[in-house]
Write a protein that holds these residues in place. Structure first.
Motif, PDB file in Angstrom:
ATOM      1  N   ALA A   1      14.655  50.254  52.707  1.00  0.00           N
ATOM      2  CA  ALA A   1      15.415  50.626  53.902  1.00  0.00           C
ATOM      3  C   ALA A   1      16.786  49.965  53.958  1.00  0.00           C
ATOM      4  CB  ALA A   1      14.619  50.269  55.155  1.00  0.00           C
ATOM      5  N   ALA A   2      16.978  48.899  53.201  1.00  0.00           N
ATOM      6  CA  ALA A   2      18.263  48.191  53.208  1.00  0.00           C
ATOM      7  C   ALA A   2      19.328  48.902  52.383  1.00  0.00           C
ATOM      8  CB  ALA A   2      18.081  46.770  52.687  1.00  0.00           C
ATOM      9  N   GLY A   3      18.920  49.926  51.646  1.00  0.00           N
ATOM     10  CA  GLY A   3      19.886  50.638  50.827  1.00  0.00           C
ATOM     11  C   GLY A   3      20.278  49.854  49.588  1.00  0.00           C
ATOM     12  N   LEU A   4      21.548  49.935  49.225  1.00  0.00           N
ATOM     13  CA  LEU A   4      22.080  49.220  48.068  1.00  0.00           C
ATOM     14  C   LEU A   4      23.040  48.144  48.570  1.00  0.00           C
ATOM     15  CD1 LEU A   4      21.112  52.027  46.905  1.00  0.00           C
ATOM     16  CD2 LEU A   4      22.869  51.750  45.167  1.00  0.00           C
ATOM     17  N   PRO A   5      22.551  46.928  48.799  1.00  0.00           N
ATOM     18  CA  PRO A   5      23.430  45.877  49.309  1.00  0.00           C
ATOM     19  C   PRO A   5      24.637  45.675  48.399  1.00  0.00           C
ATOM     20  CG  PRO A   5      21.137  45.204  49.429  1.00  0.00           C
ATOM     21  CD  PRO A   5      21.167  46.467  48.634  1.00  0.00           C
ATOM     22  N   CYS A   6      25.811  45.604  48.985  1.00  0.00           N
ATOM     23  CA  CYS A   6      27.025  45.442  48.181  1.00  0.00           C
ATOM     24  C   CYS A   6      28.128  44.816  49.005  1.00  0.00           C
ATOM     25  CB  CYS A   6      27.468  46.791  47.623  1.00  0.00           C
ATOM     26  SG  CYS A   6      27.880  48.015  48.889  1.00  0.00           S
ATOM     27  N   PHE A   7      29.088  44.262  48.304  1.00  0.00           N
ATOM     28  CA  PHE A   7      30.262  43.672  48.938  1.00  0.00           C
ATOM     29  C   PHE A   7      31.318  43.455  47.864  1.00  0.00           C
ATOM     30  CE2 PHE A   7      27.267  40.427  47.713  1.00  0.00           C
ATOM     31  CZ  PHE A   7      28.031  39.519  46.994  1.00  0.00           C
ATOM     32  N   THR A   8      32.546  43.330  48.283  1.00  0.00           N
ATOM     33  CA  THR A   8      33.656  43.100  47.358  1.00  0.00           C
ATOM     34  C   THR A   8      34.307  41.762  47.664  1.00  0.00           C
ATOM     35  OG1 THR A   8      34.101  45.466  47.132  1.00  0.00           O
ATOM     36  CG2 THR A   8      35.891  43.970  46.555  1.00  0.00           C
ATOM     37  N   ILE A   9      34.465  40.948  46.639  1.00  0.00           N
ATOM     38  CA  ILE A   9      35.176  39.675  46.781  1.00  0.00           C
ATOM     39  C   ILE A   9      36.602  39.881  46.268  1.00  0.00           C
ATOM     40  CG2 ILE A   9      35.290  37.253  46.124  1.00  0.00           C
ATOM     41  CD1 ILE A   9      32.308  37.218  45.804  1.00  0.00           C
ATOM     42  N   PRO A  10      37.611  39.668  47.098  1.00  0.00           N
ATOM     43  CA  PRO A  10      39.000  39.854  46.660  1.00  0.00           C
ATOM     44  C   PRO A  10      39.323  38.986  45.446  1.00  0.00           C
ATOM     45  CG  PRO A  10      38.884  39.625  49.048  1.00  0.00           C
ATOM     46  CD  PRO A  10      37.519  39.277  48.514  1.00  0.00           C
ATOM     47  N   TYR A  11      40.193  39.478  44.600  1.00  0.00           N
ATOM     48  CA  TYR A  11      40.542  38.770  43.371  1.00  0.00           C
ATOM     49  C   TYR A  11      41.060  37.357  43.655  1.00  0.00           C
ATOM     50  CZ  TYR A  11      40.100  43.253  40.954  1.00  0.00           C
ATOM     51  OH  TYR A  11      39.633  44.427  40.433  1.00  0.00           O
ATOM     52  N   GLU A  12      41.877  37.216  44.676  1.00  0.00           N
ATOM     53  CA  GLU A  12      42.449  35.898  44.957  1.00  0.00           C
ATOM     54  C   GLU A  12      41.368  34.870  45.274  1.00  0.00           C
ATOM     55  OE1 GLU A  12      45.508  34.704  44.563  1.00  0.00           O
ATOM     56  OE2 GLU A  12      45.914  36.648  43.638  1.00  0.00           O
ATOM     57  N   LYS A  13      40.318  35.281  45.975  1.00  0.00           N
ATOM     58  CA  LYS A  13      39.233  34.358  46.300  1.00  0.00           C
ATOM     59  C   LYS A  13      38.369  34.066  45.079  1.00  0.00           C
ATOM     60  CE  LYS A  13      38.606  35.294  51.242  1.00  0.00           C
ATOM     61  NZ  LYS A  13      37.630  35.694  52.294  1.00  0.00           N
ATOM     62  N   LEU A  14      38.249  35.049  44.197  1.00  0.00           N
ATOM     63  CA  LEU A  14      37.345  34.904  43.057  1.00  0.00           C
ATOM     64  C   LEU A  14      38.013  34.262  41.845  1.00  0.00           C
ATOM     65  CD1 LEU A  14      34.378  35.582  42.495  1.00  0.00           C
ATOM     66  CD2 LEU A  14      35.130  37.759  41.506  1.00  0.00           C
ATOM     67  N   LYS A  15      39.337  34.287  41.772  1.00  0.00           N
ATOM     68  CA  LYS A  15      40.046  33.815  40.588  1.00  0.00           C
ATOM     69  C   LYS A  15      39.649  32.407  40.129  1.00  0.00           C
ATOM     70  CE  LYS A  15      44.275  36.544  40.168  1.00  0.00           C
ATOM     71  NZ  LYS A  15      45.753  36.551  40.271  1.00  0.00           N
ATOM     72  N   PRO A  16      39.456  31.433  41.040  1.00  0.00           N
ATOM     73  CA  PRO A  16      39.067  30.094  40.579  1.00  0.00           C
ATOM     74  C   PRO A  16      37.742  30.066  39.825  1.00  0.00           C
ATOM     75  CG  PRO A  16      39.822  30.014  42.850  1.00  0.00           C
ATOM     76  CD  PRO A  16      39.669  31.459  42.502  1.00  0.00           C
ATOM     77  N   HIS A  17      36.931  31.105  39.999  1.00  0.00           N
ATOM     78  CA  HIS A  17      35.611  31.141  39.378  1.00  0.00           C
ATOM     79  C   HIS A  17      35.577  32.016  38.133  1.00  0.00           C
ATOM     80  CE1 HIS A  17      34.146  29.169  42.994  1.00  0.00           C
ATOM     81  NE2 HIS A  17      34.779  30.085  43.703  1.00  0.00           N
ATOM     82  N   LEU A  18      36.695  32.645  37.776  1.00  0.00           N
ATOM     83  CA  LEU A  18      36.738  33.564  36.647  1.00  0.00           C
ATOM     84  C   LEU A  18      37.196  32.866  35.372  1.00  0.00           C
ATOM     85  CD1 LEU A  18      38.459  36.669  38.298  1.00  0.00           C
ATOM     86  CD2 LEU A  18      36.005  36.315  37.891  1.00  0.00           C
ATOM     87  N   ILE A  19      36.650  33.302  34.254  1.00  0.00           N
ATOM     88  CA  ILE A  19      37.160  32.830  32.966  1.00  0.00           C
ATOM     89  C   ILE A  19      38.537  33.456  32.741  1.00  0.00           C
ATOM     90  CG2 ILE A  19      34.839  32.536  32.008  1.00  0.00           C
ATOM     91  CD1 ILE A  19      35.292  35.152  30.450  1.00  0.00           C
ATOM     92  N   ALA A  20      39.291  32.902  31.795  1.00  0.00           N
ATOM     93  CA  ALA A  20      40.657  33.352  31.569  1.00  0.00           C
ATOM     94  C   ALA A  20      40.740  34.841  31.257  1.00  0.00           C
ATOM     95  CB  ALA A  20      41.286  32.539  30.435  1.00  0.00           C
ATOM     96  N   ALA A  21      39.806  35.349  30.438  1.00  0.00           N
ATOM     97  CA  ALA A  21      39.838  36.755  30.047  1.00  0.00           C
ATOM     98  C   ALA A  21      39.713  37.674  31.256  1.00  0.00           C
ATOM     99  CB  ALA A  21      38.714  37.048  29.051  1.00  0.00           C
ATOM    100  N   ALA A  22      38.941  37.270  32.245  1.00  0.00           N
ATOM    101  CA  ALA A  22      38.780  38.073  33.447  1.00  0.00           C
ATOM    102  C   ALA A  22      39.988  37.941  34.376  1.00  0.00           C
ATOM    103  CB  ALA A  22      37.509  37.667  34.184  1.00  0.00           C
ATOM    104  N   ARG A  23      40.530  36.724  34.494  1.00  0.00           N
ATOM    105  CA  ARG A  23      41.704  36.527  35.347  1.00  0.00           C
ATOM    106  C   ARG A  23      42.866  37.378  34.853  1.00  0.00           C
ATOM    107  NH1 ARG A  23      40.553  31.043  34.788  1.00  0.00           N
ATOM    108  NH2 ARG A  23      42.453  30.758  33.545  1.00  0.00           N
ATOM    109  N   GLN A  24      43.013  37.484  33.555  1.00  0.00           N
ATOM    110  CA  GLN A  24      44.126  38.245  32.978  1.00  0.00           C
ATOM    111  C   GLN A  24      44.067  39.724  33.358  1.00  0.00           C
ATOM    112  OE1 GLN A  24      43.751  37.322  28.828  1.00  0.00           O
ATOM    113  NE2 GLN A  24      44.478  35.212  29.088  1.00  0.00           N
ATOM    114  N   LEU A  25      42.869  40.250  33.571  1.00  0.00           N
ATOM    115  CA  LEU A  25      42.744  41.647  33.964  1.00  0.00           C
ATOM    116  C   LEU A  25      43.254  41.908  35.365  1.00  0.00           C
ATOM    117  CD1 LEU A  25      39.236  42.742  32.609  1.00  0.00           C
ATOM    118  CD2 LEU A  25      41.460  42.893  31.499  1.00  0.00           C
ATOM    119  N   THR A  26      43.264  40.866  36.207  1.00  0.00           N
ATOM    120  CA  THR A  26      43.640  41.034  37.610  1.00  0.00           C
ATOM    121  C   THR A  26      45.113  40.782  37.853  1.00  0.00           C
ATOM    122  OG1 THR A  26      43.244  38.720  38.241  1.00  0.00           O
ATOM    123  CG2 THR A  26      41.336  40.191  38.167  1.00  0.00           C
ATOM    124  N   GLU A  27      45.840  40.379  36.847  1.00  0.00           N
ATOM    125  CA  GLU A  27      47.250  40.024  37.038  1.00  0.00           C
ATOM    126  C   GLU A  27      48.152  41.232  36.871  1.00  0.00           C
ATOM    127  OE1 GLU A  27      47.739  36.974  34.138  1.00  0.00           O
ATOM    128  OE2 GLU A  27      46.650  35.476  35.327  1.00  0.00           O
TER     129      GLU A  27
END
Length: 258
Positions: free
Chosen positions: A232-258
Motif C-alpha cells: 500500500a505504500a507504493g514505491l517509496p522515493c525521494f531526490t537528494i539535490p546534488y549540492e547536498k549529496l556531493k560531500p558523500h560522492l566519489i570523484a567520478a560521480a561528482r564530475q558528472l554533476t558539474e
C-alpha cells in the motif's frame, strides 16, 4: 499464478543494478533514439514492450538484460531485440497458465505484461534511462516496477551505489531518513519505522536495489514494492539535490554533476 509475478520481479530487481561495463567508445552529446514497439495478444493474455531505443550498444545491451538477457542478435536491431525478448517472456508463462486453465476449466487468461523504456534525463556527461514494468498474473492486484540506469557518456559506465564514499555515514543516513520521512509524511524516526518493514530506529536504512538515478534535480533514491514498506505504500522515493549529496560522492560521480 501470483507466484509467477514474484519470480519475474525478483529477476528484474536482480538485473536492474547490472555489472560494470568494459571500456566503451564515448557517447554523443545528444543520444538519438528510435520509437520501437513489440506486442502480442492471445488467449493467454496481452504482452507489450515499447522503447525509446538508443543508437548506442551499451544502452541497448542493458535493455536486453532487463528483458531477461536471452537475446543474442545484433544490438543495432532494436526491433528484433524487443520481439525476441517478448517471445521468450511470453513462453515463460505458457506452461503454468496452461496448468491453471486445466485446473479451473477456463480457456482464456487475464494475464498482462507491459514494459516501457524511455530516456529520462540527459546532459553532456550522462544519460539516465527509465524502465517501467506492469504485470498481472491473477489475484487481488498486479505488480509494478519503476527502475532505471544512469550511464556515464565518456565510457558507458553504469553508475551504481559505489558512487557513495560511505553509505553508513551518519550525515548521509540522515539525508536518506529525511527523504523517506517526507515521502511518508512523518516527523520522527519512530514514526518512519512504523511505516516501514523490518526497520528499527537504531538501524541504518538500506540503500535501494534500484541503482542511483541521476536526474535534473539530483540523485533519485527509488525503492520497489515490498522492499522496505508494504504494498500500500507504493514505491517509496525521494531526490537528494546534488549540492547536498556531493560531500558523500566519489570523484567520478561528482564530475558528472558539474
Amino acid at each position: 499464478m501470483r507466484n509467477v509475478s514474484h519470480i519475474i520481479i525478483g529477476t528484474l530487481l536482480l538485473v536492474c543494478s547490472g555489472c560494470q561495463q568494459k571500456s566503451q567508445l564515448p557517447m554523443p552529446a545528444i543520444i538519438e533514439t528510435d520509437s520501437i514497439h513489440a506486442g502480442q495478444e492471445d488467449r493467454y493474455g496481452r504482452y507489450e514492450i515499447t522503447a525509446e531505443m538508443p543508437r548506442q550498444d551499451v544502452i541497448a545491451e542493458w535493455i536486453g538484460e532487463q528483458l531477461g538477457g536471452t537475446y543474442e542478435g545484433s544490438l543495432a536491431d532494436g526491433q528484433q531485440l524487443l520481439a525476441s525478448s517478448l517471445k521468450e517472456i511470453r513462453n515463460g508463462y505458457v506452461k503454468e497458465i496452461d496448468e491453471w486453465m486445466g485446473e479451473t476449466g477456463q480457456d482464456t487468461a487475464n494475464y498482462y505484461y507491459e514494459c516501457h523504456f524511455k530516456k529520462h534525463w540527459e546532459t553532456a556527461r550522462f544519460v539516465t534511462y527509465e524502465h517501467m514494468v506492469d504485470v498481472y498474473t491473477g489475484g487481488v492486484h498486479g505488480s509494478y516496477i519503476i527502475s532505471g540506469q544512469t550511464f556515464r557518456k565518456s565510457d558507458g559506465r553504469r553508475m551504481g551505489w559505489e558512487i557513495l564514499r560511505d553509505s553508513y555515514d551518519d550525515s548521509l543516513q540522515q539525508l536518506v531518513k529525511d527523504g523517506l520521512k517526507e515521502y511518508f509524511q512523518v516527523d520522527s524516526d519512530e514514526d518512519l519505522c512504523e511505516e516501514c518493514i523490518n526497520l528499527e530506529a537504531y538501524m541504518p536504512v538500506p540503500l535501494p536495489v534500484t541503482p542511483p538515478l541521476f536526474t535534473d534535480e539530483g540523485v533519485l533514491f527509488l525503492y520497489q514494492q515490498y522492499e522496505i514498506a508494504p504494498y500500500a505504500a507504493g514505491l517509496p522515493c525521494f531526490t537528494i539535490p546534488y549540492e547536498k549529496l556531493k560531500p558523500h560522492l566519489i570523484a567520478a560521480a561528482r564530475q558528472l554533476t558539474e
